[in-house]
Scaffold this active site. Sequence first.
Site, PDB file in Angstrom:
ATOM      1  N   CYS A 146      -6.506  -6.084  -7.115  1.00  0.00           N
ATOM      2  CA  CYS A 146      -6.257  -5.502  -5.805  1.00  0.00           C
ATOM      3  C   CYS A 146      -5.772  -6.531  -4.778  1.00  0.00           C
ATOM      4  CB  CYS A 146      -7.500  -4.772  -5.301  1.00  0.00           C
ATOM      5  SG  CYS A 146      -9.036  -5.639  -5.558  1.00  0.00           S
ATOM      6  N   HIS A 147      -5.806  -7.800  -5.150  1.00  0.00           N
ATOM      7  CA  HIS A 147      -5.328  -8.830  -4.227  1.00  0.00           C
ATOM      8  C   HIS A 147      -3.804  -8.903  -4.234  1.00  0.00           C
ATOM      9  CE1 HIS A 147      -5.653 -10.688  -8.192  1.00  0.00           C
ATOM     10  NE2 HIS A 147      -4.664 -11.470  -7.822  1.00  0.00           N
TER      11      HIS A 147
ATOM     12  N   ARG B 153      -3.594   4.498   3.713  1.00  0.00           N
ATOM     13  CA  ARG B 153      -5.015   4.272   3.995  1.00  0.00           C
ATOM     14  C   ARG B 153      -5.860   4.709   2.813  1.00  0.00           C
ATOM     15  NH1 ARG B 153      -6.608   5.542  10.041  1.00  0.00           N
ATOM     16  NH2 ARG B 153      -8.064   3.920   9.479  1.00  0.00           N
TER      17      ARG B 153
ATOM     18  N   TYR C 128       0.843  -1.195   0.000  1.00  0.00           N
ATOM     19  CA  TYR C 128       0.000   0.000   0.000  1.00  0.00           C
ATOM     20  C   TYR C 128       0.879   1.246   0.000  1.00  0.00           C
ATOM     21  CZ  TYR C 128      -3.707  -3.282   1.085  1.00  0.00           C
ATOM     22  OH  TYR C 128      -4.586  -4.326   1.031  1.00  0.00           O
TER      23      TYR C 128
ATOM     24  N   GLU D  96      -1.507 -17.663  -8.067  1.00  0.00           N
ATOM     25  CA  GLU D  96      -0.502 -16.993  -8.879  1.00  0.00           C
ATOM     26  C   GLU D  96       0.900 -17.450  -8.509  1.00  0.00           C
ATOM     27  OE1 GLU D  96      -1.080 -12.800  -8.863  1.00  0.00           O
ATOM     28  OE2 GLU D  96      -3.027 -12.946  -9.836  1.00  0.00           O
TER      29      GLU D  96
END
Length: 99
Positions: free
Chosen positions: A53-54, A36, A22, A80
């Site tokens: 987004c994983h 955040r 992130y 993956e």
Amino acid sequence: MNLQQKIYKKLLEVPKGKVTTYGELAKAVGLKNGQRTVGKIMNKNPYPVIIPCHRVVMSTGKIGGYAYGEHVKTKMLNDEGIEIENGKIVDSENLIYRF
DNA sequence: TTGGCGGCACCCG
DNA sequence: TCGGGTGCCGCCA
């Protein structure tokens, strides 16, 4: 080009089998402490199908959260080729993609 | 090691 | 249009 658009675009640069954090993603789009913000954007992302987004995890190597459940995220990463152990990525240092 | 709070874009009233 | 609340985190004590 909204911030979220840039975030999605950046995220698409992450190849299969790799992940990003992130914080890295936030800095990649010009945010210093926008971790955040990235998380929120991911959670509300309008294109869950094309946005991987994983592949975004916490800087500590832990999986973090996921809109559809952490176990789902874990499973997708496994598919993956990424190994998960006790909620965190195994050998994350070599799997994190740097922009 | 664990807890707490800082920092920021977006959404809703 | 504006203000306050929210969230898939991260760093510091």
